[in-house]
Design a protein around this motif. Structure first.
Motif, PDB file in Angstrom:
ATOM      1  N   UNK A 320     -41.363 -59.977  -4.500  1.00  0.00           N
ATOM      2  CA  UNK A 320     -41.300 -60.819  -5.883  1.00  0.00           C
ATOM      3  C   UNK A 320     -42.810 -61.262  -6.048  1.00  0.00           C
ATOM      4  N   UNK A 321     -43.446 -60.905  -6.659  1.00  0.00           N
ATOM      5  CA  UNK A 321     -44.795 -61.790  -6.822  1.00  0.00           C
ATOM      6  C   UNK A 321     -44.967 -62.534  -8.659  1.00  0.00           C
ATOM      7  N   UNK A 322     -45.195 -63.761  -7.472  1.00  0.00           N
ATOM      8  CA  UNK A 322     -45.067 -64.892  -8.725  1.00  0.00           C
ATOM      9  C   UNK A 322     -43.048 -65.335  -9.159  1.00  0.00           C
ATOM     10  N   UNK A 323     -42.796 -65.601  -7.868  1.00  0.00           N
ATOM     11  CA  UNK A 323     -41.284 -64.946  -7.992  1.00  0.00           C
ATOM     12  C   UNK A 323     -40.435 -66.349  -8.897  1.00  0.00           C
ATOM     13  N   UNK A 324     -40.913 -67.017  -9.085  1.00  0.00           N
ATOM     14  CA  UNK A 324     -40.428 -68.048 -10.347  1.00  0.00           C
ATOM     15  C   UNK A 324     -41.246 -67.846 -11.098  1.00  0.00           C
ATOM     16  N   UNK A 325     -42.615 -67.246 -11.872  1.00  0.00           N
ATOM     17  CA  UNK A 325     -42.072 -66.429 -13.078  1.00  0.00           C
ATOM     18  C   UNK A 325     -40.891 -65.661 -13.439  1.00  0.00           C
ATOM     19  N   UNK A 326     -40.613 -65.836 -15.223  1.00  0.00           N
ATOM     20  CA  UNK A 326     -39.935 -65.075 -16.131  1.00  0.00           C
ATOM     21  C   UNK A 326     -40.744 -63.714 -16.550  1.00  0.00           C
ATOM     22  N   UNK A 327     -40.257 -62.875 -15.966  1.00  0.00           N
ATOM     23  CA  UNK A 327     -41.486 -61.940 -16.863  1.00  0.00           C
ATOM     24  C   UNK A 327     -40.546 -60.606 -16.789  1.00  0.00           C
TER      25      UNK A 327
END
Length: 396
Positions: A320-327
């Motif tokens: 997951x790219x930028x896994x801490x970002x809620x997208x």
């Protein structure tokens, strides 16, 4: 590094810093009791798929935890999730027809009616868990089993106590609550099953009748029937409550994503998938090694308990790219919130529908809601809130 038997004080509020450390430094992490935590997405996928090497049977693990023959031992060693074939295959096959996508689709209008009724009577400053998120799955699972409305009051407390007993460390009081709940639930179901046998429902819509009838390969025993009815309620209650509650919290905390969801209802399916990924209602699963095996360069003996850290795997930066970002527009989204392989959650279509309808209808009714306070559920295995105070409209 993380030790499940002795957790850091801030773990329940923010486990993700510890998951990040596991992923980076110790993706196969030994525990003092000889078990291991697995956190890599690829390792969990391997375990889920290889049922010959990694067993779901928990009799050996649960005997010292609950006591052989105890109410909790009987439940957790007979229910679908902690069994391998042939019992797993028999129960899942019988349940699957009642939970097939076509059958679930027929339930959507009733779900919308339930959600809209809750929204219409919502107080101005509700507890979004007590007044909304926890009620929806109880009603839906109650409908699936055709439990009379006036008999549903104890179901939530029974579920919380039984699932709470799966935590890594238990007090004597928690253990006793779990045993009492399992015993009381069993007694209730024995009576309900007797009534249903006398007056069967429609097996197309009544899962209890379907389980009683069985299939062409036979019927379930009384214990198998009772304990898997308990499993259906437990599996569909805590996780879906957490899905809805976590979704409301994440949309509140990410106003840009809330605005996107409000502007395009077609994104609601993506909202549900991203909530499942970033705040997985089920944070840990378990398997036991059926033979010696190598994982991540470490040799793990036969009979070893493995803690599958779903919450970490769903934030694995290799997947997951930028896994801490809620997208909410994230694609692909190969999360493991529903596990995988033969044990992939049989109710995943229903859970997704409940989450999508509940979050969408709530946003439409109260687009400007604010969360004024929240209390962690205090669980290791499950992530959610026990309370979430809110204000539904801006002050005039």
């Amino acid at each position: 590094m993380l030790t499940l038997a002795s957790l850091p004080r801030d773990f329940h509020e923010n486990p993700f810093q510890y998951y990040d450390a596991l992923l980076k430094h110790a993706p196969v992490h030994p525990q003092p009791d000889g078990s291991f935590i697995l956190s890599k997405h690829s390792d969990l996928e391997r375990v889920y798929k290889d049922t010959a090497t990694f067993t779901s049977d928990k009799q050996a693990a649960f005997a010292p935890k609950f006591g052989v023959g105890s109410p909790l031992f009987e439940h957790h060693t007979t229910s679908l999730v902690f069994n391998d074939p042939p019992l797993h295959s028999r129960v899942r096959r019988i349940m699957a027809g009642a939970l097939a996508p076509r059958a679930i689709a027929r339930m959507e209008s009733g779900l919308i009616e339930t959600v809209d009724h809750l929204l219409a009577q919502m107080p101005r400053t509700p507890d979004l868990i007590e007044d909304f998120a926890s009620i929806i799955p109880i009603q839906i699972i109650g409908n699936l089993l055709d439990i009379p409305m006036e008999e549903r009051a104890p179901l939530r407390d029974w579920s919380l106590a039984i699932l709470g007993a799966l935590e890594p460390v238990l007090t004597d009081a928690q253990l006793q609550r779990g045993h009492t709940a399992a015993s009381e639930f069993k007694t209730y179901l024995q009576d309900l099953i007797a009534r249903r046998k006398a007056t069967p429902g429609d097996p197309e819509t009544d899962v209890l009748t379907r389980l009683i009838i069985g299939d062409t390969q036979g019927q379930l025993s009384e214990i198998e029937l009772i304990q898997n009815c308990i499993f259906i309620l437990n599996a569909g209650h805590e996780t879906t409550t957490n899905l809805i509650g976590n979704g409301l919290a994440l949309l509140h905390d990410n106003p840009d994503q809330r605005a996107l969801a409000l502007g395009d209802p077609g994104l609601m399916a993506g909202v549900v998938e991203e909530v499942l990924r970033i705040a997985s209602p089920n944070q840990f699963g378990n398997r036991e090694t059926a033979r010696e095996v190598e994982i991540g360069g470490m040799t793990i003996p036969q009979g070893t308990n493995l803690h599958l850290c779903i919450g970490a795997a769903n934030r694995d930066p290799d997947v997951f790219a930028d896994p801490a970002h809620f997208d909410i527009s994230r694609k692909p989204n190969r999360h493991l919130a529903f596990a995988g392989g033969p044990h992939v959650c049989v109710g995943l279509t229903l859970a997704r529908m409940e989450g999508r309808v509940a979050l969408h209808r709530f946003l439409q009714a109260f687009p400007d809601y604010t969360i004024t306070g929240r209390t962690s559920g205090g669980r290791v295995r499950f992530r959610g809130y026990s309370a979430m105070r809110a204000h539904l409209a801006p002050d005039l």
